[in-house]
Design a protein around this motif. Structure first.
Motif, PDB file in Angstrom:
ATOM      1  N   GLY A 152     -58.888  54.894  17.794  1.00  0.00           N
ATOM      2  CA  GLY A 152     -59.318  54.530  16.720  1.00  0.00           C
ATOM      3  C   GLY A 152     -58.293  54.704  15.502  1.00  0.00           C
ATOM      4  O   GLY A 152     -58.067  56.030  15.582  1.00  0.00           O
ATOM      5  N   LEU A 153     -58.248  53.847  14.577  1.00  0.00           N
ATOM      6  CA  LEU A 153     -57.521  54.421  13.408  1.00  0.00           C
ATOM      7  C   LEU A 153     -58.619  54.376  12.094  1.00  0.00           C
ATOM      8  O   LEU A 153     -58.341  55.357  11.111  1.00  0.00           O
ATOM      9  CB  LEU A 153     -56.124  53.490  13.054  1.00  0.00           C
ATOM     10  N   ALA A 154     -59.203  53.348  11.912  1.00  0.00           N
ATOM     11  CA  ALA A 154     -60.168  53.365  10.725  1.00  0.00           C
ATOM     12  C   ALA A 154     -61.467  52.506  11.313  1.00  0.00           C
ATOM     13  O   ALA A 154     -61.314  51.371  12.216  1.00  0.00           O
ATOM     14  CB  ALA A 154     -59.465  52.662   9.702  1.00  0.00           C
ATOM     15  N   TYR A 155     -62.484  52.670  10.566  1.00  0.00           N
ATOM     16  CA  TYR A 155     -63.646  51.700  10.650  1.00  0.00           C
ATOM     17  C   TYR A 155     -64.349  51.631   9.177  1.00  0.00           C
ATOM     18  O   TYR A 155     -64.334  52.683   8.607  1.00  0.00           O
ATOM     19  CB  TYR A 155     -64.859  52.165  11.615  1.00  0.00           C
ATOM     20  N   GLN A 156     -64.563  50.248   8.957  1.00  0.00           N
ATOM     21  CA  GLN A 156     -65.330  50.267   7.766  1.00  0.00           C
ATOM     22  C   GLN A 156     -66.588  49.112   7.786  1.00  0.00           C
ATOM     23  O   GLN A 156     -66.621  48.319   8.627  1.00  0.00           O
ATOM     24  CB  GLN A 156     -64.316  49.535   6.550  1.00  0.00           C
ATOM     25  N   GLU A 157     -67.467  49.657   7.028  1.00  0.00           N
ATOM     26  CA  GLU A 157     -68.887  48.622   7.123  1.00  0.00           C
ATOM     27  C   GLU A 157     -68.481  47.570   5.944  1.00  0.00           C
ATOM     28  O   GLU A 157     -67.697  48.084   5.053  1.00  0.00           O
ATOM     29  CB  GLU A 157     -70.180  49.417   6.627  1.00  0.00           C
ATOM     30  N   GLY A 158     -68.766  46.283   6.159  1.00  0.00           N
ATOM     31  CA  GLY A 158     -68.510  45.431   5.081  1.00  0.00           C
ATOM     32  C   GLY A 158     -69.224  45.062   4.237  1.00  0.00           C
ATOM     33  O   GLY A 158     -70.455  45.663   4.189  1.00  0.00           O
ATOM     34  N   ALA A 159     -69.006  44.286   3.432  1.00  0.00           N
ATOM     35  CA  ALA A 159     -69.746  43.756   2.357  1.00  0.00           C
ATOM     36  C   ALA A 159     -70.985  43.162   2.773  1.00  0.00           C
ATOM     37  O   ALA A 159     -72.156  43.345   2.058  1.00  0.00           O
ATOM     38  CB  ALA A 159     -69.167  42.626   1.377  1.00  0.00           C
ATOM     39  N   ALA A 160     -71.172  42.658   3.976  1.00  0.00           N
ATOM     40  CA  ALA A 160     -72.412  41.940   4.642  1.00  0.00           C
ATOM     41  C   ALA A 160     -72.998  42.826   5.756  1.00  0.00           C
ATOM     42  O   ALA A 160     -73.430  42.053   6.822  1.00  0.00           O
ATOM     43  CB  ALA A 160     -71.890  40.724   4.968  1.00  0.00           C
ATOM     44  N   SER A 161     -72.866  44.042   5.635  1.00  0.00           N
ATOM     45  CA  SER A 161     -73.165  44.992   6.835  1.00  0.00           C
ATOM     46  C   SER A 161     -74.514  45.077   7.321  1.00  0.00           C
ATOM     47  O   SER A 161     -74.664  45.398   8.415  1.00  0.00           O
ATOM     48  CB  SER A 161     -72.712  46.684   6.393  1.00  0.00           C
ATOM     49  N   LYS A 162     -75.692  44.381   6.504  1.00  0.00           N
ATOM     50  CA  LYS A 162     -76.755  44.410   6.629  1.00  0.00           C
ATOM     51  C   LYS A 162     -77.131  43.274   7.643  1.00  0.00           C
ATOM     52  O   LYS A 162     -78.422  43.140   8.021  1.00  0.00           O
ATOM     53  CB  LYS A 162     -77.777  44.556   5.629  1.00  0.00           C
ATOM     54  N   THR A 163     -76.374  42.258   7.883  1.00  0.00           N
ATOM     55  CA  THR A 163     -76.526  40.983   8.588  1.00  0.00           C
ATOM     56  C   THR A 163     -75.999  41.055   9.908  1.00  0.00           C
ATOM     57  O   THR A 163     -75.184  42.047  10.075  1.00  0.00           O
ATOM     58  CB  THR A 163     -75.935  39.911   7.884  1.00  0.00           C
ATOM     59  N   LEU A 164     -76.543  40.259  10.717  1.00  0.00           N
ATOM     60  CA  LEU A 164     -76.076  40.071  12.121  1.00  0.00           C
ATOM     61  C   LEU A 164     -74.782  39.044  12.318  1.00  0.00           C
ATOM     62  O   LEU A 164     -74.989  38.044  11.481  1.00  0.00           O
ATOM     63  CB  LEU A 164     -77.177  39.413  13.102  1.00  0.00           C
ATOM     64  N   PRO A 165     -73.477  39.775  12.728  1.00  0.00           N
ATOM     65  CA  PRO A 165     -72.367  39.008  12.888  1.00  0.00           C
ATOM     66  C   PRO A 165     -72.738  37.713  13.811  1.00  0.00           C
ATOM     67  O   PRO A 165     -73.318  37.567  14.781  1.00  0.00           O
ATOM     68  CB  PRO A 165     -71.551  39.871  13.336  1.00  0.00           C
ATOM     69  N   ARG A 166     -72.041  36.501  13.339  1.00  0.00           N
ATOM     70  CA  ARG A 166     -71.854  35.160  14.377  1.00  0.00           C
ATOM     71  C   ARG A 166     -70.608  35.014  14.722  1.00  0.00           C
ATOM     72  O   ARG A 166     -70.687  34.432  15.687  1.00  0.00           O
ATOM     73  CB  ARG A 166     -72.512  33.978  13.501  1.00  0.00           C
ATOM     74  N   THR A 167     -69.833  35.643  14.165  1.00  0.00           N
ATOM     75  CA  THR A 167     -68.236  35.357  14.184  1.00  0.00           C
ATOM     76  C   THR A 167     -67.348  36.473  14.319  1.00  0.00           C
ATOM     77  O   THR A 167     -67.763  37.618  13.738  1.00  0.00           O
ATOM     78  CB  THR A 167     -67.578  34.235  13.420  1.00  0.00           C
ATOM     79  N   ALA A 168     -66.341  36.688  15.334  1.00  0.00           N
ATOM     80  CA  ALA A 168     -65.629  37.884  15.541  1.00  0.00           C
ATOM     81  C   ALA A 168     -64.151  37.159  15.245  1.00  0.00           C
ATOM     82  O   ALA A 168     -63.883  36.451  16.005  1.00  0.00           O
ATOM     83  CB  ALA A 168     -65.607  38.575  16.537  1.00  0.00           C
ATOM     84  N   VAL A 169     -63.108  38.082  14.538  1.00  0.00           N
ATOM     85  CA  VAL A 169     -61.675  37.829  14.605  1.00  0.00           C
ATOM     86  C   VAL A 169     -61.096  39.105  15.195  1.00  0.00           C
ATOM     87  O   VAL A 169     -61.454  40.042  14.725  1.00  0.00           O
ATOM     88  CB  VAL A 169     -61.257  37.331  13.282  1.00  0.00           C
TER      89      VAL A 169
ATOM     90  N   ALA B 291     -62.669  44.317   4.743  1.00  0.00           N
ATOM     91  CA  ALA B 291     -64.059  44.713   4.631  1.00  0.00           C
ATOM     92  C   ALA B 291     -64.726  44.489   3.370  1.00  0.00           C
ATOM     93  O   ALA B 291     -66.080  44.275   3.309  1.00  0.00           O
ATOM     94  CB  ALA B 291     -64.097  46.455   4.816  1.00  0.00           C
ATOM     95  N   SER B 292     -64.086  44.428   2.416  1.00  0.00           N
ATOM     96  CA  SER B 292     -64.772  43.983   1.194  1.00  0.00           C
ATOM     97  C   SER B 292     -64.816  42.584   0.872  1.00  0.00           C
ATOM     98  O   SER B 292     -65.370  41.898  -0.239  1.00  0.00           O
ATOM     99  CB  SER B 292     -63.795  44.304  -0.123  1.00  0.00           C
ATOM    100  N   ALA B 293     -64.238  41.601   1.875  1.00  0.00           N
ATOM    101  CA  ALA B 293     -64.469  40.104   1.537  1.00  0.00           C
ATOM    102  C   ALA B 293     -65.987  39.775   1.789  1.00  0.00           C
ATOM    103  O   ALA B 293     -66.691  40.288   2.540  1.00  0.00           O
ATOM    104  CB  ALA B 293     -63.601  39.481   2.637  1.00  0.00           C
ATOM    105  N   PRO B 294     -66.295  38.566   1.129  1.00  0.00           N
ATOM    106  CA  PRO B 294     -67.672  38.197   1.319  1.00  0.00           C
ATOM    107  C   PRO B 294     -67.903  37.748   2.865  1.00  0.00           C
ATOM    108  O   PRO B 294     -67.049  37.089   3.383  1.00  0.00           O
ATOM    109  CB  PRO B 294     -67.828  36.985   0.411  1.00  0.00           C
ATOM    110  N   GLY B 295     -69.007  38.093   3.361  1.00  0.00           N
ATOM    111  CA  GLY B 295     -69.401  37.804   4.726  1.00  0.00           C
ATOM    112  C   GLY B 295     -68.812  38.642   5.676  1.00  0.00           C
ATOM    113  O   GLY B 295     -69.185  38.706   6.866  1.00  0.00           O
ATOM    114  N   ALA B 296     -68.060  39.758   5.384  1.00  0.00           N
ATOM    115  CA  ALA B 296     -67.570  40.604   6.414  1.00  0.00           C
ATOM    116  C   ALA B 296     -68.673  41.593   6.675  1.00  0.00           C
ATOM    117  O   ALA B 296     -69.269  42.319   5.900  1.00  0.00           O
ATOM    118  CB  ALA B 296     -66.336  41.533   5.699  1.00  0.00           C
TER     119      ALA B 296
END
Length: 193
Positions: free
Chosen positions: A93-110, A137-142
């Motif tokens: 691991g090098l880095a981990y960031q919670e995203g702008a939408a961190s409280k939501t369940l993800p539907r897609t991964a890239v 991480a700061s993008a809408p929906g991340a």
């Protein structure tokens, strides 16, 4: 943090509902697994966005003991029994960031794997990748983003969970069937050194 993924590529005519049912009935078994930051149960189906049918879960471990307990225990043995023993890819691991939408369940991964060429200083490649990870991480929906490296092959792993279909970002797209995240709060935020 330690990232881990195995890819089980299935026949072109494989009924992916079998994998969906498997995750629906067994995915919850890791919802409280010690040492697991998160596991994204990922699939991609042959068609417009994927050349293959594939089950390819990706793990972020908060502790190596959890990873070892999983690999040498009944969890991974179930994969081996049902699909054969896959190659387990792993990255530091090098880095981990919670995203702008961190409280939501993800539907897609890239997921994007990027080789660090011999002509590029490793530290420069990592710094550029860290900047990209912060931007994603700061993008809408991340929901969350992780960056890791395999220094044996000089390969970077970029991984981002999205609330919905993400913007045009390069990489392999997956559908997230389930997210187990018992120790997500224990994944260190930001740069890992």
């Amino acid at each position: 943090m330690h990232a881990m993924q195995y890819e089980i590529t299935l026949p072109a005519d494989y009924d992916m509902e079998i994998v969906r049912r498997r995750v629906a009935t067994r995915g919850h078994l890791l919802d409280d697994f010690p040492g697991l930051g998160l596991k994204a149960y990922l699939i991609r189906e042959r068609g417009d966005t994927s050349p293959v049918n594939q089950y390819a879960p990706l793990y972020l471990w908060s502790a190596p003991e959890g990873m070892n307990t999983f690999l040498w225990g009944p969890g991974f043995q179930g994969i081996v029994d049902d699909f054969g023993r896959p190659v387990v890819q792993h990255w530091t691991g090098l880095a981990y960031q919670e995203g702008a939408a961190s409280k939501t369940l993800p539907r897609t991964a890239v997921r994007r794997r990027e080789r660090i060429t011999d002509t590029v200083r490793p530290a420069d490649a990592v710094e550029a990748a860290l900047e990209e990870s912060r931007r994603l991480a700061s993008a809408p929906g991340a929901v969350a983003t992780a960056l890791a490296v395999d220094p044996r092959h000089w390969e970077l792993l970029h991984f981002t969970l999205w609330e919905h279909e993400p913007p045009q970002v390069p990489g392999d797209r997956y559908e997230v069937l389930h997210l187990s995240s018992p120790e997500r709060d224990r994944l260190a935020r930001g740069k890992q050194w």
